[in-house]
Scaffold this motif. Structure first.
Motif, short mmCIF file in Angstrom:
data_model
loop_
_atom_site.label_atom_id
_atom_site.label_comp_id
_atom_site.label_asym_id
_atom_site.label_seq_id
_atom_site.Cartn_x
_atom_site.Cartn_y
_atom_site.Cartn_z
N ARG A 7 0.65 -1.09 -0.10
CA ARG A 7 -0.20 -0.15 0.07
C ARG A 7 0.73 1.39 -0.23
O ARG A 7 0.51 2.20 0.90
CB ARG A 7 -0.90 0.05 0.83
N GLY A 8 2.18 1.01 -0.79
CA GLY A 8 2.48 2.90 -0.77
C GLY A 8 4.07 2.74 -0.55
O GLY A 8 4.87 3.30 -0.40
N TYR A 9 3.99 1.08 0.74
CA TYR A 9 5.39 1.17 1.39
C TYR A 9 6.40 0.79 0.75
O TYR A 9 5.91 -0.93 -0.17
CB TYR A 9 5.08 0.96 2.58
N TRP A 10 7.24 1.26 0.19
CA TRP A 10 8.36 -0.18 -0.09
C TRP A 10 9.39 0.26 0.76
O TRP A 10 10.25 0.90 1.32
CB TRP A 10 9.33 1.02 -1.18
N GLY A 11 9.64 -1.15 0.93
CA GLY A 11 10.76 -1.68 1.55
C GLY A 11 11.88 -1.00 1.10
O GLY A 11 12.59 -0.70 0.05
N GLN A 12 13.06 -1.37 1.95
CA GLN A 12 14.79 -1.54 1.81
C GLN A 12 14.68 -2.67 0.25
O GLN A 12 14.55 -3.52 1.19
CB GLN A 12 15.41 -1.78 2.85
N GLY A 13 15.26 -2.24 -0.62
CA GLY A 13 15.05 -3.05 -1.54
C GLY A 13 16.66 -3.87 -1.18
O GLY A 13 17.42 -4.32 -0.50
N THR A 14 16.58 -5.20 -2.26
CA THR A 14 17.95 -6.62 -2.02
C THR A 14 18.25 -7.01 -3.38
O THR A 14 17.69 -7.07 -3.94
CB THR A 14 17.02 -7.73 -1.13
#
Length: 112
Positions: A99-106
Motif C-alpha cells: 500500500r504505497g510503502y517500499w521496503g529496503q530492496g535487495t
C-alpha cells in the motif's frame, strides 16, 4: 512505523535460484495483500507478483510466470519469493511492497 526489510539477494548464474524474504512490521500484515516489485538499472519499477491476505496461489507478471513462486507466513509476518531458472533479465533490485510503502530492496544479479 511501517517497515519492510527484504533480504536474500545476491549473485547467481543463469539457471540458478534465489529465495527472497521480506520481514514486515508496523501494520496488520495478515489483513493485506503483499507484493514484490523490481527495478532494473535505468528503468522504472516493474510489478512481479502479489499474494492475497490469506495466502494461496499468487499472481505473476508474464515475465516470471512459471519460474517464480510467492508465499507468505502470517504468523511470522514474512512474504517470500522463490525464484528459479533465473535469467540475466531478472537482474534488478527487488522490493517488498504494501500500500504505497517500499521496503529496503535487495539486489539480485544474474550473470555468468
Amino acid at each position: 512505523e511501517v517497515q519492510l526489510q527484504a533480504s536474500g539477494g545476491g549473485l547467481v548464474e543463469p539457471g540458478g535460484s534465489l529465495r527472497l524474504s521480506c520481514a514486515a512490521s508496523g501494520f496488520a500484515f495478515a489483513d493485506y495483500t503483499m507484493s514484490w516489485f523490481r527495478q532494473a538499472l535505468g528503468k522504472g519499477p516493474e510489478w512481479v507478483s502479489s499474494i492475497g491476505k490469506g495466502g494461496g496461489a499468487g499472481i505473476y507478471a508474464e515475465s516470471v510466470k512459471g519460474r517464480f513462486t510467492i508465499s507468505r507466513d502470517n504468523a511470522k509476518r514474512t512474504v517470500t519469493l522463490q525464484m528459479n531458472s533465473l535469467k540475466p533479465e531478472d537482474t534488478a533490485v527487488y522490493y517488498c511492497y504494501y500500500r504505497g510503502y517500499w521496503g529496503q530492496g535487495t539486489q539480485v544479479t544474474v550473470s555468468s
